[in-house]
Design a protein around this motif. Structure first.
Motif, PDB file in Angstrom:
ATOM      1  N   SER A   1       0.809  -1.220   0.000  1.00 53.48           N
ATOM      2  CA  SER A   1       0.000   0.000   0.000  1.00 53.48           C
ATOM      3  C   SER A   1       0.844   1.273   0.000  1.00 53.48           C
ATOM      4  CB  SER A   1      -0.930   0.006   1.221  1.00 53.48           C
ATOM      5  OG  SER A   1      -0.173  -0.072   2.421  1.00 53.48           O
ATOM      6  N   TYR A   2       2.116   1.184   0.396  1.00 51.46           N
ATOM      7  CA  TYR A   2       2.964   2.374   0.401  1.00 51.46           C
ATOM      8  C   TYR A   2       3.525   2.711  -0.978  1.00 51.46           C
ATOM      9  CZ  TYR A   2       6.514  -1.306   0.802  1.00 51.46           C
ATOM     10  OH  TYR A   2       7.274  -2.438   0.618  1.00 51.46           O
ATOM     11  N   VAL A   3       3.312   1.844  -1.958  1.00 49.34           N
ATOM     12  CA  VAL A   3       3.787   2.103  -3.318  1.00 49.34           C
ATOM     13  C   VAL A   3       2.724   2.900  -4.056  1.00 49.34           C
ATOM     14  CG1 VAL A   3       4.587   1.110  -5.482  1.00 49.34           C
ATOM     15  CG2 VAL A   3       5.124  -0.024  -3.307  1.00 49.34           C
ATOM     16  N   LYS A   4       3.078   4.081  -4.525  1.00 49.04           N
ATOM     17  CA  LYS A   4       2.130   4.976  -5.184  1.00 49.04           C
ATOM     18  C   LYS A   4       2.529   5.214  -6.644  1.00 49.04           C
ATOM     19  CE  LYS A   4       0.208   5.697  -1.135  1.00 49.04           C
ATOM     20  NZ  LYS A   4      -1.120   5.132  -0.790  1.00 49.04           N
ATOM     21  N   GLY A   5       1.542   5.638  -7.427  1.00 50.90           N
ATOM     22  CA  GLY A   5       1.824   6.056  -8.795  1.00 50.90           C
ATOM     23  C   GLY A   5       1.917   4.945  -9.813  1.00 50.90           C
ATOM     24  N   ILE A   6       1.577   3.716  -9.437  1.00 49.19           N
ATOM     25  CA  ILE A   6       1.593   2.616 -10.403  1.00 49.19           C
ATOM     26  C   ILE A   6       0.424   2.790 -11.369  1.00 49.19           C
ATOM     27  CG2 ILE A   6       1.278   0.134 -10.691  1.00 49.19           C
ATOM     28  CD1 ILE A   6       2.665  -0.266  -8.048  1.00 49.19           C
ATOM     29  N   ASN A   7       0.679   2.624 -12.641  1.00 46.69           N
ATOM     30  CA  ASN A   7      -0.410   2.710 -13.602  1.00 46.69           C
ATOM     31  C   ASN A   7      -0.111   1.887 -14.837  1.00 46.69           C
ATOM     32  OD1 ASN A   7       1.246   4.406 -15.392  1.00 46.69           O
ATOM     33  ND2 ASN A   7       0.847   6.055 -13.920  1.00 46.69           N
ATOM     34  N   PHE A   8      -1.090   1.824 -15.719  1.00 48.37           N
ATOM     35  CA  PHE A   8      -0.954   1.130 -16.985  1.00 48.37           C
ATOM     36  C   PHE A   8      -0.757   2.135 -18.104  1.00 48.37           C
ATOM     37  CE2 PHE A   8      -3.273  -1.900 -14.351  1.00 48.37           C
ATOM     38  CZ  PHE A   8      -2.609  -3.086 -14.626  1.00 48.37           C
TER      39      PHE A   8
END
Length: 539
Positions: A515-522
């Motif tokens: 949950s601390y990982v941000k900004g992941i996208n496709f």
């Protein structure tokens, strides 16, 4: 010569900004610094992005290598290494104006001569192999009009060319003189937000931040250097191992989550879970029209009728995958005709009738159909290195259905890369299973053009004159409606009339993260996992 100019300006930027804002609205203020470890499924066959056909490894290579334009969620284009492009009114000349101030990580400047070098070298079969017979073969001349302007003249109108030219990963001119050119590696520089520093086959690949980076496309959530200082991708081919590594904190992110494991991360506050369908060709059994029993169209149609694909997918993936019906992905609405959905399959009565008509009316002691003393056996050849996403289990389920419903003996052979290549070239196989993600119908051409006309993965070895006529007509017009009509005809002919392939499911990517990982996208439009450029850690 008249040109249509595409400035890629305000409207496109606004659309892209909305996309980026929506993707990150729930995030707080990004924090720069830190490292990340990502567990991935596939070890690259090569680190040269121009030669690498593995869709799953684009996630890694996109950190370092970039393209002239980026796609938006609706399929449009926005600036990246090029500020704008023009297409002549006759559709044969493409002119790209390059962005100023871009440098490769080896110190070379990005200029028009570098772009010319990339396109020219790709036309050389000694370098690029089968890629030289693809879209780049249409380039009759590549010219640097000045330091920032590149002109690509085609030998004929070729509608998919913009997608190819816009998405080609650009390498530093120095790369073409490197001993690492074919294998890829740290000497093969790109312009991306990260620099490739280390690769240990079968173990991991490591990237560090490019501090000079300042030319992200408008589809990105920010500008300037990447947030992370370093990112390491660990190669973990087993889905259960990846799941365990994330659950135990050994890695921060994983991709490629099995249907059985998705529930561990969905609605779990300690993790995030995302998935997205890809563009391109669905994972399909391509049936060889030139070898063995599948030379008979009735046998091919019988196999399509015998298998209850919905039941197979539910059993294997627990409802976490999408049934496929046609020759391309439904998210590519410009070319996918959904009227094919529900028109075939799960009809054992029809399957058995077709096999009786084809002369496979006898049965052996094991219950398989026979003719002239020979069993109705179709061999599926699969490269061991490409087995992922429980596809071995999927093929075994299809195998069981074909036997139970119609007495067809599907055998599955897992072979090494060399044997796989030899079998493909020789045509000595019953079926090859494959999926592919190129857009703008390039995937359709790859699978259905005659092999000697650019059908590099025409596993059905289809060569009907109608196919070539439709594909050439679709490629020679820039009228999107006309192209849709032609591909719709081809789709019904290929699947319903000739049963060249049994579509199984639409490939997708899944990402789970702490949950601390941000900004992941496709990635917009293609919907493959994006690079690590926008990713940051909140702790």
């Amino acid at each position: 010569m008249l040109f249509r100019r595409y400035s890629l300006g305000l409207a496109a930027a606004f659309t892209a900004a909305l996309f980026a804002a929506g993707a990150h609205a729930a995030d707080t203020t990004p924090i720069a610094g830190g490292t990340l470890v990502w567990g991935v499924e596939t070890d690259p066959a090569t680190l040269n992005p121009q030669l690498n056909g593995q869709d799953k490894t684009k996630l890694l290579l996109r950190n370092t290598y970039e393209s002239l334009l980026a796609r938006t969620a609706d399929g449009g284009y926005v600036p990246w290494l090029a500020n704008e492009y023009r297409i002549s009114d006759d559709g044969t000349t493409y002119t790209f104006t390059l962005r100023d101030g871009v440098t490769f990580t080896d110190g070379e400047k990005l200029d028009a001569a570098a772009i010319v070098t990339n396109f020219t070298r790709l036309k050389d079969a000694a370098y690029s192999g089968s890629a030289s017979a693809g879209p780049v073969s249409r380039v009759a001349d590549a010219t640097a009009l000045d330091a920032h302007t590149v002109e690509l003249k085609l030998s004929e109108v070729y509608a998919p060319f913009l997608d190819f030219a816009a998405s080609l990963e650009i390498l530093s001119p120095k790369a073409f003189n490197s001993g690492q050119l074919k294998s890829g590696g740290p000497e093969i520089a790109g312009t991306g937000p990260f620099i490739l520093k280390r690769y240990v086959k079968g173990q991991d690949i490591h990237f560090v931040k490019n501090p000079a980076y300042n030319w992200a496309p408008k589809t990105a959530a920010h500008q300037g250097p990447a947030y992370l200082d370093e990112i390491t991708y660990r190669f973990l081919p087993e889905s259960s191992v990846r799941t365990g590594a994330l659950s135990s904190g050994q890695v921060d992110v994983i991709e490629g989550i099995s249907g059985n494991d998705a529930g561990l991360f969905k609605d779990n506050p300690d993790f995030t879970y995302q998935n997205a369908l890809n563009t391109g060709t669905p994972y399909s059994l391509f049936l060889n029209t030139t070898f063995g029993p599948t030379q008979d169209v009735k046998v091919r149609k019988a196999l399509l009728a015998a298998v209850d694909v919905d039941a197979v997918l539910k059993s294997v993936y627990r409802g976490e995958r999408t049934r496929a019906w046609g020759i391309t992905s439904p998210i590519d609405s410009q070319f996918y005709d959904k009227s094919i959905e529900g028109t075939y399959g799960n009809d054992p009565k029809l399957a058995n009738q077709l096999l009786d008509e084809a002369g496979w009316s006898g049965r052996d002691a094991a219950g398989f159909r026979v003719k002239d003393g020979k069993r109705l056996s179709v061999e599926i050849v699969q490269a061991q290195a490409t087995v992922r996403d429980q596809r071995n289990v999927l093929l075994e389920s299809v195998q069981a259905q074909a036997r139970q419903s119609a007495g067809i003996d599907l055998t599955i052979s897992y072979v090494d890369a060399g044997t796989y290549t030899d079998r493909r070239k020789s045509g000595q196989f019953g079926s090859i299973a494959n999926s592919n993600t190129p857009t703008d119908a390039i995937d359709i051409e790859n699978h259905y053009l005659p092999i000697d006309r650019g059908g590099s993965i025409n596993y059905s070895r289809a060569a009907a004159p109608d196919l070539l006529a439709w594909l050439e007509a679709a490629a020679s017009t820039l009228d999107t409606k006309e192209r849709f009509t032609l591909y719709a005809k081809l789709q019904r002919f290929a699947i319903l009339d000739q049963a060249y392939a049994l579509p199984l499911y639409e490939p997708e990517d899944q990402i789970a993260a702490a949950s601390y990982v941000k900004g992941i996208n496709f990635r917009p439009f293609k919907q493959l996992p994006e690079s690590a450029y926008d990713i940051w850690r909140s702790e």
